[in-house]
Design a protein around this motif. Structure first.
Motif, PDB file in Angstrom:
ATOM      1  N   ASP A   1       0.847  -1.200   0.000  1.00  8.12           N
ATOM      2  CA  ASP A   1       0.000   0.000   0.000  1.00  8.12           C
ATOM      3  C   ASP A   1       0.882   1.250   0.000  1.00  8.12           C
ATOM      4  O   ASP A   1       1.719   1.429   0.890  1.00  8.12           O
ATOM      5  CB  ASP A   1      -0.919   0.008   1.225  1.00  8.12           C
ATOM      6  CG  ASP A   1      -2.023  -1.043   1.114  1.00  8.12           C
ATOM      7  OD1 ASP A   1      -2.586  -1.185   0.018  1.00  8.12           O
ATOM      8  OD2 ASP A   1      -2.296  -1.717   2.118  1.00  8.12           O
ATOM      9  N   GLY A   2       0.705   2.084  -1.000  1.00  6.40           N
ATOM     10  CA  GLY A   2       1.518   3.296  -1.114  1.00  6.40           C
ATOM     11  C   GLY A   2       2.777   3.098  -1.932  1.00  6.40           C
ATOM     12  O   GLY A   2       3.514   4.050  -2.179  1.00  6.40           O
TER      13      GLY A   2
ATOM     14  N   ILE B   1      -3.788  -0.386  -8.797  1.00  8.07           N
ATOM     15  CA  ILE B   1      -2.456  -0.981  -8.973  1.00  8.07           C
ATOM     16  C   ILE B   1      -2.008  -0.804 -10.429  1.00  8.07           C
ATOM     17  O   ILE B   1      -2.476  -1.519 -11.325  1.00  8.07           O
ATOM     18  CB  ILE B   1      -2.480  -2.488  -8.604  1.00  8.07           C
ATOM     19  CG1 ILE B   1      -2.979  -2.640  -7.157  1.00  8.07           C
ATOM     20  CG2 ILE B   1      -1.104  -3.110  -8.783  1.00  8.07           C
ATOM     21  CD1 ILE B   1      -3.097  -4.077  -6.679  1.00  8.07           C
ATOM     22  N   PRO B   2      -1.106   0.155 -10.686  1.00  7.57           N
ATOM     23  CA  PRO B   2      -0.627   0.342 -12.059  1.00  7.57           C
ATOM     24  C   PRO B   2       0.154  -0.892 -12.521  1.00  7.57           C
ATOM     25  O   PRO B   2       1.033  -1.365 -11.805  1.00  7.57           O
ATOM     26  CB  PRO B   2       0.317   1.553 -11.957  1.00  7.57           C
ATOM     27  CG  PRO B   2      -0.032   2.226 -10.672  1.00  7.57           C
ATOM     28  CD  PRO B   2      -0.531   1.148  -9.766  1.00  7.57           C
TER      29      PRO B   2
ATOM     30  N   TRP C   1      14.816  -1.065   1.752  1.00  5.08           N
ATOM     31  CA  TRP C   1      13.402  -1.147   2.153  1.00  5.08           C
ATOM     32  C   TRP C   1      12.668   0.009   1.496  1.00  5.08           C
ATOM     33  O   TRP C   1      13.052   1.166   1.682  1.00  5.08           O
ATOM     34  CB  TRP C   1      13.317  -1.070   3.687  1.00  5.08           C
ATOM     35  CG  TRP C   1      11.918  -1.030   4.256  1.00  5.08           C
ATOM     36  CD1 TRP C   1      10.754  -1.365   3.624  1.00  5.08           C
ATOM     37  CD2 TRP C   1      11.555  -0.630   5.577  1.00  5.08           C
ATOM     38  NE1 TRP C   1       9.695  -1.199   4.488  1.00  5.08           N
ATOM     39  CE2 TRP C   1      10.157  -0.753   5.684  1.00  5.08           C
ATOM     40  CE3 TRP C   1      12.293  -0.184   6.686  1.00  5.08           C
ATOM     41  CZ2 TRP C   1       9.468  -0.429   6.841  1.00  5.08           C
ATOM     42  CZ3 TRP C   1      11.619   0.141   7.845  1.00  5.08           C
ATOM     43  CH2 TRP C   1      10.216   0.007   7.923  1.00  5.08           C
ATOM     44  N   ILE C   2      11.636  -0.317   0.743  1.00  7.06           N
ATOM     45  CA  ILE C   2      10.827   0.724   0.112  1.00  7.06           C
ATOM     46  C   ILE C   2       9.422   0.670   0.694  1.00  7.06           C
ATOM     47  O   ILE C   2       8.787  -0.384   0.743  1.00  7.06           O
ATOM     48  CB  ILE C   2      10.846   0.607  -1.437  1.00  7.06           C
ATOM     49  CG1 ILE C   2      10.085   1.772  -2.067  1.00  7.06           C
ATOM     50  CG2 ILE C   2      10.319  -0.737  -1.942  1.00  7.06           C
ATOM     51  CD1 ILE C   2      10.436   2.010  -3.521  1.00  7.06           C
TER      52      ILE C   2
ATOM     53  N   PRO D   1       0.298   8.512  -3.388  1.00  4.61           N
ATOM     54  CA  PRO D   1      -0.451   8.670  -4.636  1.00  4.61           C
ATOM     55  C   PRO D   1       0.376   8.319  -5.873  1.00  4.61           C
ATOM     56  O   PRO D   1      -0.169   8.225  -6.968  1.00  4.61           O
ATOM     57  CB  PRO D   1      -0.800  10.168  -4.656  1.00  4.61           C
ATOM     58  CG  PRO D   1      -0.459  10.693  -3.306  1.00  4.61           C
ATOM     59  CD  PRO D   1       0.591   9.797  -2.741  1.00  4.61           C
ATOM     60  N   VAL D   2       1.691   8.164  -5.693  1.00  8.66           N
ATOM     61  CA  VAL D   2       2.591   7.939  -6.844  1.00  8.66           C
ATOM     62  C   VAL D   2       3.213   6.544  -6.783  1.00  8.66           C
ATOM     63  O   VAL D   2       3.283   5.828  -7.777  1.00  8.66           O
ATOM     64  CB  VAL D   2       3.732   8.999  -6.856  1.00  8.66           C
ATOM     65  CG1 VAL D   2       4.659   8.766  -8.043  1.00  8.66           C
ATOM     66  CG2 VAL D   2       3.154  10.405  -6.879  1.00  8.66           C
ATOM     67  N   GLY D   3       3.681   6.160  -5.604  1.00  5.69           N
ATOM     68  CA  GLY D   3       4.250   4.825  -5.428  1.00  5.69           C
ATOM     69  C   GLY D   3       5.610   4.661  -6.077  1.00  5.69           C
ATOM     70  O   GLY D   3       6.371   5.625  -6.237  1.00  5.69           O
ATOM     71  N   LEU D   4       5.902   3.443  -6.461  1.00  6.87           N
ATOM     72  CA  LEU D   4       7.182   3.070  -7.065  1.00  6.87           C
ATOM     73  C   LEU D   4       7.329   3.727  -8.435  1.00  6.87           C
ATOM     74  O   LEU D   4       6.408   3.682  -9.246  1.00  6.87           O
ATOM     75  CB  LEU D   4       7.222   1.540  -7.206  1.00  6.87           C
ATOM     76  CG  LEU D   4       8.450   0.895  -7.838  1.00  6.87           C
ATOM     77  CD1 LEU D   4       9.702   1.152  -7.001  1.00  6.87           C
ATOM     78  CD2 LEU D   4       8.226  -0.615  -7.986  1.00  6.87           C
ATOM     79  N   THR D   5       8.503   4.339  -8.674  1.00  4.76           N
ATOM     80  CA  THR D   5       8.750   5.001  -9.963  1.00  4.76           C
ATOM     81  C   THR D   5      10.022   4.440 -10.593  1.00  4.76           C
ATOM     82  O   THR D   5      10.820   3.765  -9.928  1.00  4.76           O
ATOM     83  CB  THR D   5       8.945   6.522  -9.782  1.00  4.76           C
ATOM     84  OG1 THR D   5      10.130   6.723  -8.990  1.00  4.76           O
ATOM     85  CG2 THR D   5       7.754   7.170  -9.093  1.00  4.76           C
ATOM     86  N   ASP D   6      10.227   4.777 -11.873  1.00  5.64           N
ATOM     87  CA  ASP D   6      11.461   4.363 -12.554  1.00  5.64           C
ATOM     88  C   ASP D   6      12.681   4.955 -11.857  1.00  5.64           C
ATOM     89  O   ASP D   6      13.745   4.347 -11.826  1.00  5.64           O
ATOM     90  CB  ASP D   6      11.428   4.813 -14.015  1.00  5.64           C
ATOM     91  CG  ASP D   6      10.414   4.016 -14.821  1.00  5.64           C
ATOM     92  OD1 ASP D   6      10.108   2.865 -14.433  1.00  5.64           O
ATOM     93  OD2 ASP D   6       9.919   4.548 -15.833  1.00  5.64           O
ATOM     94  N   ARG D   7      12.509   6.136 -11.307  1.00  6.30           N
ATOM     95  CA  ARG D   7      13.626   6.770 -10.608  1.00  6.30           C
ATOM     96  C   ARG D   7      14.037   5.958  -9.375  1.00  6.30           C
ATOM     97  O   ARG D   7      15.225   5.778  -9.099  1.00  6.30           O
ATOM     98  CB  ARG D   7      13.196   8.183 -10.203  1.00  6.30           C
ATOM     99  CG  ARG D   7      14.354   9.102  -9.998  1.00  6.30           C
ATOM    100  CD  ARG D   7      13.852  10.507  -9.826  1.00  6.30           C
ATOM    101  NE  ARG D   7      14.742  11.164  -8.869  1.00  6.30           N
ATOM    102  CZ  ARG D   7      14.489  12.332  -8.332  1.00  6.30           C
ATOM    103  NH1 ARG D   7      13.359  12.951  -8.601  1.00  6.30           N
ATOM    104  NH2 ARG D   7      15.350  12.855  -7.497  1.00  6.30           N
TER     105      ARG D   7
END
Ligand SMILES: [Mg+2]
Length: 164
Positions: free
Chosen positions: A10-11, A38-39, A112-113, A140-146
């Motif tokens: 979550d998040g 979930i993208p 840890w993310i 609202p954004v979560g895991l990104t390529d960055r």
């Protein structure tokens, strides 16, 4: 042995808190009567991370992460190791994760993310001898390529240190 990456859901993979009038960041999936946004791109991100990390679920979803997410995200690997928290899991915090994370990470570099690393997470990371990386996401954004690039770069750096 690869470093560990503890993955919150979550998040990080399932997003919330985005503006109601904004374009949805991903499709909704109904899980135990709760809608989770979930993208699908997060599946490919996890696949890239799995090349350099042992992925471990560190989420209040506990076993439900293995039950639902490989299918939803199209993950080519089956079940991941999953931390459990003996009923202590609470939405919106993470201090109850630290004992299990610490036990699993002992003696190994670990990242840890989570969208709630919090002061407890920082204190834990500073107290460890092994290389440790914390990444706090925005729900609202979560895991990104960055984040993926940062994590992979960190893992590569560990390899270089060992080779010296
Ligand atoms: Mg979370």
């Amino acid at each position: 042995m690869k470093p560990v990456l503890f993955v919150d859901v979550d998040g990080v993979l399932s997003l919330f808190g985005f503006p109601a009038d904004a374009e949805l960041p991903g499709p909704f999936h109904w899980i135990d009567g709760i809608a989770h946004c979930i993208p699908p791109e997060n599946g490919a991100r996890l696949v890239r991370l799995a090349e350099r990390f042992e992925l471990v679920w560190a989420t209040g979803w506990e076993e439900k992460a293995n039950e639902y997410l490989p299918h939803i995200l199209g993950l080519p690997f089956g079940e991941l190791h999953c931390l459990t928290f003996d009923g202590r899991a609470r939405f919106g915090s993470s201090h109850w994760k630290i004992e299990a994370i610490d036990a699993y990470a002992r003696g190994r570099p670990a990242a840890w993310i989570d969208d709630n690393v919090g002061d407890g997470g920082e204190t834990w990371a500073h107290g460890r001898r092994e290389p440790t990386l914390l990444i706090e996401t925005q729900s609202p954004v979560g895991l990104t390529d960055r984040h993926v690039r940062e994590l992979l770069g960190w893992a590569r750096g560990l390899g270089r240190q060992r080779d010296r």
